[in-house]
Design a protein around this motif. Structure first.
Motif, PDB file in Angstrom:
ATOM      1  N   THR A 189      63.040   5.688  25.547  1.00 30.14           N
ATOM      2  CA  THR A 189      62.033   5.802  23.925  1.00 30.14           C
ATOM      3  C   THR A 189      61.421   7.283  23.909  1.00 30.14           C
ATOM      4  O   THR A 189      61.624   7.836  22.880  1.00 30.14           O
ATOM      5  N   LEU A 190      60.859   7.698  24.992  1.00 32.19           N
ATOM      6  CA  LEU A 190      59.958   8.799  24.845  1.00 32.19           C
ATOM      7  C   LEU A 190      60.916  10.182  24.510  1.00 32.19           C
ATOM      8  O   LEU A 190      60.610  10.884  23.717  1.00 32.19           O
ATOM      9  N   VAL A 191      62.032  10.119  25.446  1.00 31.72           N
ATOM     10  CA  VAL A 191      62.742  11.534  25.426  1.00 31.72           C
ATOM     11  C   VAL A 191      63.528  11.593  24.152  1.00 31.72           C
ATOM     12  O   VAL A 191      63.747  12.644  23.383  1.00 31.72           O
ATOM     13  N   ARG A 192      63.956  10.450  23.466  1.00 30.47           N
ATOM     14  CA  ARG A 192      64.416  10.380  22.121  1.00 30.47           C
ATOM     15  C   ARG A 192      63.546  10.641  20.916  1.00 30.47           C
ATOM     16  O   ARG A 192      63.539  11.474  20.243  1.00 30.47           O
ATOM     17  N   TRP A 193      62.070  10.143  21.535  1.00 34.62           N
ATOM     18  CA  TRP A 193      61.053  10.074  20.451  1.00 34.62           C
ATOM     19  C   TRP A 193      60.602  11.660  20.232  1.00 34.62           C
ATOM     20  O   TRP A 193      60.448  12.268  19.071  1.00 34.62           O
ATOM     21  N   LEU A 194      60.661  12.547  21.419  1.00 34.04           N
ATOM     22  CA  LEU A 194      60.372  13.766  21.385  1.00 34.04           C
ATOM     23  C   LEU A 194      61.245  14.609  20.989  1.00 34.04           C
ATOM     24  O   LEU A 194      61.219  15.962  21.026  1.00 34.04           O
ATOM     25  N   GLY A 195      62.501  14.083  21.014  1.00 25.57           N
ATOM     26  CA  GLY A 195      63.700  14.963  20.468  1.00 25.57           C
ATOM     27  C   GLY A 195      64.437  15.746  21.475  1.00 25.57           C
ATOM     28  O   GLY A 195      65.040  16.865  21.204  1.00 25.57           O
ATOM     29  N   ILE A 196      64.041  15.750  22.828  1.00 27.37           N
ATOM     30  CA  ILE A 196      64.594  16.473  24.002  1.00 27.37           C
ATOM     31  C   ILE A 196      65.837  15.923  24.191  1.00 27.37           C
ATOM     32  O   ILE A 196      66.659  16.781  25.046  1.00 27.37           O
ATOM     33  N   SER A 197      66.387  14.620  24.067  1.00 26.19           N
ATOM     34  CA  SER A 197      67.537  14.156  24.684  1.00 26.19           C
ATOM     35  C   SER A 197      67.874  13.003  23.485  1.00 26.19           C
ATOM     36  O   SER A 197      67.248  12.593  22.908  1.00 26.19           O
ATOM     37  N   ASP A 198      69.417  12.941  23.314  1.00 29.12           N
ATOM     38  CA  ASP A 198      70.106  11.877  22.529  1.00 29.12           C
ATOM     39  C   ASP A 198      70.017  10.670  23.470  1.00 29.12           C
ATOM     40  O   ASP A 198      70.175   9.505  22.741  1.00 29.12           O
ATOM     41  N   GLY A 199      69.727  10.685  24.757  1.00 26.01           N
ATOM     42  CA  GLY A 199      69.525   9.272  25.603  1.00 26.01           C
ATOM     43  C   GLY A 199      70.863   8.612  25.614  1.00 26.01           C
ATOM     44  O   GLY A 199      70.609   7.132  25.800  1.00 26.01           O
ATOM     45  N   ASN A 200      72.029   9.224  25.131  1.00 28.68           N
ATOM     46  CA  ASN A 200      73.464   8.484  25.162  1.00 28.68           C
ATOM     47  C   ASN A 200      73.664   8.014  26.553  1.00 28.68           C
ATOM     48  O   ASN A 200      74.287   8.736  27.030  1.00 28.68           O
ATOM     49  N   MET A 201      73.500   6.554  26.857  1.00 22.15           N
ATOM     50  CA  MET A 201      73.884   6.239  28.274  1.00 22.15           C
ATOM     51  C   MET A 201      75.052   6.051  28.311  1.00 22.15           C
ATOM     52  O   MET A 201      75.852   6.409  29.438  1.00 22.15           O
ATOM     53  N   ALA A 202      75.902   5.806  27.283  1.00 21.51           N
ATOM     54  CA  ALA A 202      77.912   5.684  27.232  1.00 21.51           C
ATOM     55  C   ALA A 202      78.324   7.011  27.776  1.00 21.51           C
ATOM     56  O   ALA A 202      79.126   7.254  28.386  1.00 21.51           O
ATOM     57  N   GLU A 203      77.509   8.135  27.163  1.00 20.31           N
ATOM     58  CA  GLU A 203      78.205   9.506  27.329  1.00 20.31           C
ATOM     59  C   GLU A 203      77.356  10.012  28.561  1.00 20.31           C
ATOM     60  O   GLU A 203      77.754  11.353  28.878  1.00 20.31           O
ATOM     61  N   GLY A 204      76.790   9.462  29.325  1.00 15.26           N
ATOM     62  CA  GLY A 204      76.079  10.318  30.424  1.00 15.26           C
ATOM     63  C   GLY A 204      74.793  10.881  30.315  1.00 15.26           C
ATOM     64  O   GLY A 204      74.522  11.899  31.230  1.00 15.26           O
ATOM     65  N   SER A 205      74.305  10.916  28.943  1.00 13.13           N
ATOM     66  CA  SER A 205      73.084  11.850  28.752  1.00 13.13           C
ATOM     67  C   SER A 205      71.785  11.283  29.524  1.00 13.13           C
ATOM     68  O   SER A 205      70.715  12.022  29.237  1.00 13.13           O
ATOM     69  N   PHE A 206      71.990  10.003  29.877  1.00 10.79           N
ATOM     70  CA  PHE A 206      70.635   9.328  30.336  1.00 10.79           C
ATOM     71  C   PHE A 206      71.370   8.392  31.656  1.00 10.79           C
ATOM     72  O   PHE A 206      71.845   7.343  31.461  1.00 10.79           O
ATOM     73  N   ARG A 207      70.911   9.006  32.961  1.00 13.42           N
ATOM     74  CA  ARG A 207      71.371   8.266  34.095  1.00 13.42           C
ATOM     75  C   ARG A 207      70.312   7.774  34.858  1.00 13.42           C
ATOM     76  O   ARG A 207      69.409   8.734  34.956  1.00 13.42           O
ATOM     77  N   CYS A 208      70.211   6.883  35.777  1.00 12.54           N
ATOM     78  CA  CYS A 208      69.182   6.519  36.577  1.00 12.54           C
ATOM     79  C   CYS A 208      69.651   6.170  38.195  1.00 12.54           C
ATOM     80  O   CYS A 208      70.786   5.651  38.234  1.00 12.54           O
ATOM     81  N   ASP A 209      68.748   6.703  39.095  1.00  8.80           N
ATOM     82  CA  ASP A 209      68.954   6.553  40.437  1.00  8.80           C
ATOM     83  C   ASP A 209      67.671   5.533  40.611  1.00  8.80           C
ATOM     84  O   ASP A 209      66.559   5.955  40.447  1.00  8.80           O
ATOM     85  N   CYS A 210      67.990   4.497  41.136  1.00  2.00           N
ATOM     86  CA  CYS A 210      66.729   3.540  41.785  1.00  2.00           C
ATOM     87  C   CYS A 210      66.598   3.311  43.075  1.00  2.00           C
ATOM     88  O   CYS A 210      67.662   2.876  43.788  1.00  2.00           O
TER      89      CYS A 210
END
Length: 492
Positions: A189-210
């Motif tokens: 939510t924050l990265v999209r809110w700040l306008g720094i990323s589109d956060g599109n997980m399907a396109e690989g713009s936002f990926r996580c390692d847990c």
């Protein structure tokens, strides 16, 4: 943190084991060009058409840092109330993968641009927990290996090589799957809110390692395993649950957890070993000789601060205070900045803060339901915030009832017209003339003498049935409050 919110302090145990989770998030930054070259970052282009000589590290080329990348990283740091290192450096992280053309990755090890910060997460029971952010550093992305298009071979697409990433590393503060997913959603939510990323997980713009480990309460941290490249909230939840079960079975059988990187298979619902987990010294970090230190001035930080929007947590608190909505309502209404803006515009058009709760109910209910049913984004809605607010204003001034409003909204959605136009064209104005309503009530009472007697005998359901008959006879246009009051007076 709101005074009305509780802080989560409880320890969550599974069969006597405490789960410890840390998260690394790679978010692609919203720039038109790459971090060290002028190549385009546009998604979906033909393979290997957006990788320049700089991206490929060909002899004789030099990387040049994209200033916008630094500004976006500063903005994120301010958004999590973090320390901004005004003298950070880039390093070469050495490893070989087929989709990494250089044989190393330009990243940050010592002196990352964003230092210690934090973000608050809200759990389903309303508790709030503060999660520490260890650091956020800039780096370049690798390319992409494609395994399903060539029989017996893999393809390499280097379009993504050199795309700017911000890697956000949490403290190991999460103690349940719910907390981990809530944290990832809060950062998303924050990265999209700040306008720094589109956060599109399907396109690989936002990926996580847990990073997941288990320990007995009070003991040292257990050996962690990293679940690599998870790109949906559902997969994240499933993968962590599967890994917890795997580690628990090993430990309870007296076995030992090996530190390694694992991949999640959502079909087989299992994690499998990818490679042993490298430590920092395995990567042989050293300062990149082609890049100068990044020096950030006070003026540059203040310029970034001046561009910060009101942050989600502050907006939630204001919605609760100004619009009398619940904390749950405020949380839903601020899942995206676009929805929060839309809601505020609806409130303004409906008559102001006093209508905040009614507006929230319509935005979260009928309006969001229509968007989901039509598979539309908010920006594609055929009903504007001003139109929705205008319809709510007609409910408030008794021009239409809540029931009629649903009909009006349906016509607005289909025809794109204002509520006033629909009400006028369709003859949907609520009947508030006392004489006309009384006439309908008298007809209903005369035709339903048995129900009248049952009501007089104490059966409240009979009264509701009479009201329903009046509403039916008026085609839903009679004011329900007037019907109730007038009928009670006429029955006596």
């Amino acid at each position: 943190m709101s005074n009305t919110q509780k802080t989560a302090q409880k320890s969550l145990l599974i069969d006597g084991w405490e789960v410890v989770i840390g998260i690394e998030i790679h978010t692609q930054l919203n720039t038109k060009t790459k971090i060290f070259s002028g190549s385009s970052t546009t998604f979906g282009q033909d393979p290997n058409t957006q990788a320049s000589l700089v991206d490929l590290a060909m002899p004789g080329v030099l990387p040049v840092l994209n200033k916008e990348v630094v500004d976006l990283a500063i903005r994120f740091g301010l958004g999590i109330d973090a320390y901004i290192d005004q003298a950070s450096i880039f390093a070469r992280k050495n490893y070989f993968y087929p989709d990494s053309p250089k044989g190393y990755q330009i990243s940050q090890m010592d002196n990352p641009i964003v230092g210690l910060g934090h973000i608050d997460i809200q759990l389903e029971d309303g508790t709030v927990k503060r999660i520490g952010v260890t650091r956020a550093h800039l780096e370049e992305d690798a390319g992409k290996s494609i395994h399903d298009q060539f029989e017996g071979m893999s393809g390499i697409d280097l379009n993504r090589a050199g795309t700017p990433l911000l890697e956000i590393v949490s403290e190991p503060d999460m103690r349940s799957v719910e907390e981990a997913v809530a944290y990832i959603k809060a950062i998303h939510t924050l990265v999209r809110w700040l306008g720094i990323s589109d956060g599109n997980m399907a396109e690989g713009s936002f990926r996580c390692d847990c990073n997941v480990s288990l320990r007995r309460p009070g003991n040292e941290f257990g050996t962690r395993c990293e679940l690599k490249n998870l790109n949906s909230f559902r997969f994240i939840e499933q993968a962590i649950n599967v890994e917890i079960e795997r580690q628990m079975d090993i430990l309870e059988d007296g076995g030992k957890i090996d530190q390694e990187t694992r991949l999640f298979d959502p079909v087989k619902m299992e994690t499998r070993s990818m490679r042993s987990k490298e430590e920092a010294n395995d990567y042989r970090y050293f300062p990149d000789p082609d890049l100068l230190p990044v020096l950030i001035s006070d003026a540059q930080i203040e310029a970034a601060r001046s561009l910060l929007p009101e942050l989600p947590a502050a907006r939630r608190e204001r919605f609760v205070a100004d619009f009398a909505v619940t904390e749950y309502d405020a949380h839903v209404l601020t899942l995206t900045r676009e929805m929060a803006d839309f809601y505020e515009a609806v409130v303004a058009a409906s008559g102001g803060a006093a209508q905040g709760k009614v507006a929230a109910n319509w935005v979260m209910g009928e309006f969001s339901g229509a968007l989901n049913k039509a598979s539309l984004d908010l920006a594609e809605s055929p009903v504007s915030a001003e139109q929705l607010g205008g319809m709510i204003a007609r409910i408030i001034d008794n021009t239409i009832s809540g029931k009629i409003a649903k009909q009006v909204f349906g016509f607005m959605w289909e025809e794109g017209k204002s509520a006033d136009a629909i009400i006028s064209e369709k003859g949907l104005k609520q009947e508030t003339d006392t004489g006309a309503i009384e006439a309908i009530i008298k007809d209903v009472l005369a035709a339903n003498e048995k129900m009248v007697e049952e009501f007089k005998a104490g059966k409240e359901k009979a009264f509701n049935g009479l009201v329903g008959q009046v509403m039916k006879a008026s085609k839903g246009k009679a004011n329900p409050a007037q019907v109730n009051e007038l009928m009670k007076n006429l029955i006596g």
